[in-house]
Design an enzyme around this catalytic site. Structure first.
Site, PDB file in Angstrom:
ATOM      1  N   GLU A  89      38.722  22.412  -1.035  1.00 31.96           N
ATOM      2  CA  GLU A  89      37.655  23.618  -1.557  1.00 31.96           C
ATOM      3  C   GLU A  89      36.899  24.201  -0.820  1.00 31.96           C
ATOM      4  OE1 GLU A  89      38.670  24.874  -4.783  1.00 31.96           O
ATOM      5  OE2 GLU A  89      40.556  23.759  -4.718  1.00 31.96           O
ATOM      6  N   SER A 453      45.142  -1.957 -66.838  1.00 31.01           N
ATOM      7  CA  SER A 453      44.453  -3.014 -66.863  1.00 31.01           C
ATOM      8  C   SER A 453      43.565  -3.581 -65.948  1.00 31.01           C
ATOM      9  CB  SER A 453      45.320  -4.517 -67.409  1.00 31.01           C
ATOM     10  OG  SER A 453      46.294  -4.065 -68.591  1.00 31.01           O
TER      11      SER A 453
END
Length: 814
Positions: A89, A453
């Site tokens: 680069e 219950s």
């Protein structure tokens, strides 16, 4: 000059033109530079990082990420990595001032030759310019942006060192496969860390900035190899590696791994609950603040126990599949519209999937007698075992079968499961359905269901707080309420009918007697009952008798948290999935446990007692009442409606529940260390079948859960709090006994019962009772004799003798 100026018109024109050009350049420069971002902002720039989630043991279990990102410091980057990127680069990076003018002129020439062709020109950007573009400007393709980039690059060079610029670059550069930065890319392409990469792998990463979405694809493999080899040649030219090393690297294949999803525990419902809470606290994206979930780089410590989570998932799934049995196809998972484009693409974007055995989710692409199923790979396969009711666009589950697939059925019935540590409130496992990949609705925390219950322990707890004891006798008889002229009379009944006589509270709870529960609620006062239910966080109900039988709505999470309070001497901790959160630097920025420990950080001990945390949570029940309820609920497992769990041979307490229909089947209970709750039911409540009860449909989930993690259930029995007296009583009558001894026999007539002081049955023995009865009979006989003498004379001496004989004969019987 003065003479030339007057005599030479060409000089004057050229001078004016140059001046105008310079003025235009200055104006252009000023207009471009005026509103540029501040380069100094990079001094405080923080890389957007995903949040990492750890489980209860500290191991990473998930990350919240839309992009792959890992931040490293400059010293963490291997030298070959730096050299490869410089070669690819910006080989003059360490010598230029932000702009490489030679490269820029080449880019200008390339741009001029390609102008109007539609091709994108070579960028000619330095690494510093790429940092400016990626972090401050954006990726707009224009000459203006390029000029701004050059200005910013020079400013960045004045603010940051070369090492700092390179660190930003290697952490931020987009490299494909949703990865940003070299560490994330190393994981995405090679499943390695940067310090583990070979030279050819490092060179491959360096080619990606030019075309990050191209070189990682198989069809561009030859282009990638050519470009990689070019980078290796550049490294040789720059004296970074030898020619021999480069040649060896060129001989290597690319060696890319297949794209894979992020590693994560199979705990989708739990992790989604964590995500919701984090977003609520910190926000979702960087716009919401520096500690956001998807950019803040948070480290989140949770209470997720992976072993228990896997067991919870498998136990719930097994019961759902068992219930479904051979019921056949019940409908598609979802339906896609063929008019909206490719069904394969729609399926891929729907994020529907499944993680069960080798099942896969697919879409019907051809219906009829020879249906086909399409998968996310874009291919169609023959589908066997499919009913004729399937339509194109239906999403179903299937598993491989020969060269095709065979239909598999995700049960329509669903349910929720949650396990919690009662001493802390930490949620250890959570399963909100068959698979979170099929839908995010969490039935453990979001589904409001009637608990049936399982609400009864809190009715009984209210009774214990208002004068009753576990040995109190309560009628198991019809109970009717007049509801007004319009509704008439409402009469309650036991599940399955029947009833009669009087029994102890313990027996009524163990056998889950509805009539006894309503009598208890009536004697206690429904206002007291609903206050107790509200205090433990189950729900806020009106004082109607039906709520004492579980007609109100609540969630699994609330029920488990309420039972956890029973197991923790009535002290309730709020359920939590997050322990604490650290920011990217390790500072703790959130704690669920907000208690302060005064004196814990003293430099030296001051001789006083060691500092202690205050007890966590809040006291919602009398500790003695809580223990009495746990002790009674152990009887539900020993000989009551949850008796199938007795074979686990653990100090389990718990309660089953079945609602009218039945539409829901429940079990909630556990040990001193882990309390779990679960239910089974359809999302749109409907009859599950007359045979369904909590004991045969929900309790088996608990049994599978415990059996799969048996090594985790080694806790001792529950410990009684101060103020509890353990008394031997007759299990059926509730009377105190002294003769026998409690045994391990579940049906033993003599048991230990827990009482508060001065509430236990009176001290008496069998001989005491016999003596009292004998004295009573003798007193009656004495009164009879005296009455006879007072009213008339006994004429016949034989009658006196016979009365004496009666006393003599019967004294020995009482």
């Amino acid at each position: 000059m003065r003479e030339n100026w007057h005599d030479n018109q060409r000089l004057r024109v050229m001078t004016y033109l140059i001046g105008i050009a310079l003025m235009l350049l200055v104006l252009l420069w000023a207009s471009l530079a005026r509103n540029l971002p501040d380069a100094e902002s990079l001094l405080e720039y923080e890389t957007p990082l995903p949040s990492v989630v750890r489980g209860v043991d500290g191991e990473i279990v998930h990350s919240y990420a839309r992009e792959r990102r890992v931040q490293l410091q400059y010293v963490d980057f291997p030298q070959p990595m730096i050299e490869a990127f410089l070669s690819a680069e910006d080989k003059t990076f360490f010598s230029h001032g932000g702009v490489d003018f030679t490269g820029t002129l080449n880019a200008v020439f390339d741009y001029a030759t390609k102008y109007g062709s539609g091709e994108r020109a070579v960028g000619g950007s330095t690494i510093t310019q790429q940092v400016a573009k990626n972090l401050l400007l954006g990726d707009e393709y224009s000459v203006t942006r390029k000029l701004k980039e050059m200005i910013l690059a020079q400013r960045i060079e004045q603010v940051l060192t070369k090492q700092e610029i390179l660190e930003l670059y290697l952490n931020e550069i987009p490299l494909g496969r949703r990865s940003f930065g070299v560490q994330a890319a190393a994981r995405a392409y090679f499943d390695k860390d940067v310090d583990e990469l070979d030279l050819h792998e490092t060179a491959f990463l360096a080619i990606l900035p030019k075309a990050p979405e191209r070189y990682g694809r198989e069809r561009y493999r030859d282009l990638a190899v050519t470009r990689r080899n070019f980078v290796l040649d550049q490294m040789v030219a720059n004296d970074f590696v030898s020619a021999a090393e480069a040649n060896t690297a060129k001989a290597q294949p690319l060696g890319l791994v297949q794209q894979r999803s992020e590693r994560s525990a199979d705990a989708g419902y739990f992790l989604e609950e964590v995500r919701r809470q984090l977003i609520s606290e910190f926000g979702e994206t960087a716009d919401d603040g520096g500690n956001s979930v998807y950019a803040g780089g948070l480290w989140v410590r949770t209470s997720l126990d992976v072993e228990l989570q896997d067991a919870a998932r498998d136990a719930l799934r097994a019961q759902l599949l068992s219930y479904h049995g051979n019921r056949g196809f019940t409908g598609p998972i979802a339906t896609l519209n063929p008019e909206n484009g490719s069904l394969h693409s729609q399926l891929a974007s729907s994020n529907l999937s499944i993680n069960y055995e080798n099942w896969r989710v697919g879409v019907i692409t051809k219906a009829g007698s020879s249906p086909t199923i399409g998968l996310t790979d874009g291919e169609d396969y023959a589908l066997s075992g499919a009913p004729n009711t399937l339509k194109i666009g239906d999403v179903v589950a299937a598993e491989p079968s020969g060269s095709g697939y065979r239909l598999r059925i995700v049960p329509e019935v669903s349910g929720g499961f949650l396990a919690e540590a009662p001493q802390t409130g930490r949620i250890l496992a959570m399963q909100g359905g068959f698979d979170s990949r099929l839908g995010s609705f969490n039935r453990a925390t979001q589904a409001n269901r009637q608990p049936g219950s399982t609400i009864k322990p809190f009715v009984y707890a209210s009774a214990l707080d208002n004068g009753m004891t576990p040995a109190t006798q309560v009628p198991d008889q019809t109970f009717c309420v007049w509801q007004g002229a319009q509704l008439g009379e409402k009469c309650f009944r036991n599940f399955g009918g029947g009833g009669g006589g009087e029994h102890t509270l313990r027996w009524g709870l163990e056998q889950s007697r509805n009539l006894m529960t309503v009598h208890i609620a009536d004697d206690t006062g429904m206002q007291n009952v609903v206050q107790t239910i509200s205090r433990v966080g189950i729900g806020d109900y009106e004082p109607y008798y039906s709520f004492a039988l579980g007609a109100g709505e609540t969630t699994v999470a609330k029920m488990v948290n309420a039972y956890a309070a029973l197991a923790n001497w009535g002290r309730q901790n709020e359920g939590s999935v997050i322990d604490y959160v650290q920011d990217r630097r390790g500072k703790v920025i959130y704690r669920t446990d907000k208690r302060e420990c005064t004196g814990c950080n003293m430099a030296e001990w001051d001789g006083q007692p060691m500092p202690r945390f205050e007890p966590s949570g809040k006291q919602v029940l009398d500790p003695r009442t809580a223990f009495q309820m746990v002790h009674m609920l152990q009887g539900v497992v020993t000989r009551g409606t949850a008796v199938r769990l007795r074979s686990l041979e653990l100090p389990l307490f718990g309660k089953t529940g079945t609602t009218n229909g039945p539409t829901n089947a429940w079990f909630v209970g556990g040990t001193p260390d882990i309390v779990a709750g679960m239910y089974v039911g359809f999302d749109q409540p409907r009859n599950l079948g007359g045979w369904v009860q909590g004991g045969n449909t929900a309790a088996p989930i608990m049994k599978r859960f415990v059996e799969a993690t048996k090594d985790r259930w080694t806790s001792p029995d529950f410990v009684a709090p101060p103020g509890i007296r353990m008394v031997k009583i007759d299990r059926r009558t509730g009377k105190r006994v002294f003769d026998g001894q409690p045994s391990n026999d579940p049906k033993a007539s003599v048991i230990w019962e827990a009482f508060k002081p001065d509430t236990e049955p009176p001290r008496s023995t069998r001989s005491d009772e016999m003596a009292a009865q004998r004295a009573e009979i003798l007193e009656l006989i004495k009164r009879a004799r005296e009455g006879v003498r007072a009213n008339r004379r006994i004429e016949a001496e034989g009658r006196e003798d016979s009365a004496g004989d009666f006393v003599e004969e019967n004294e020995g019987l009482y």
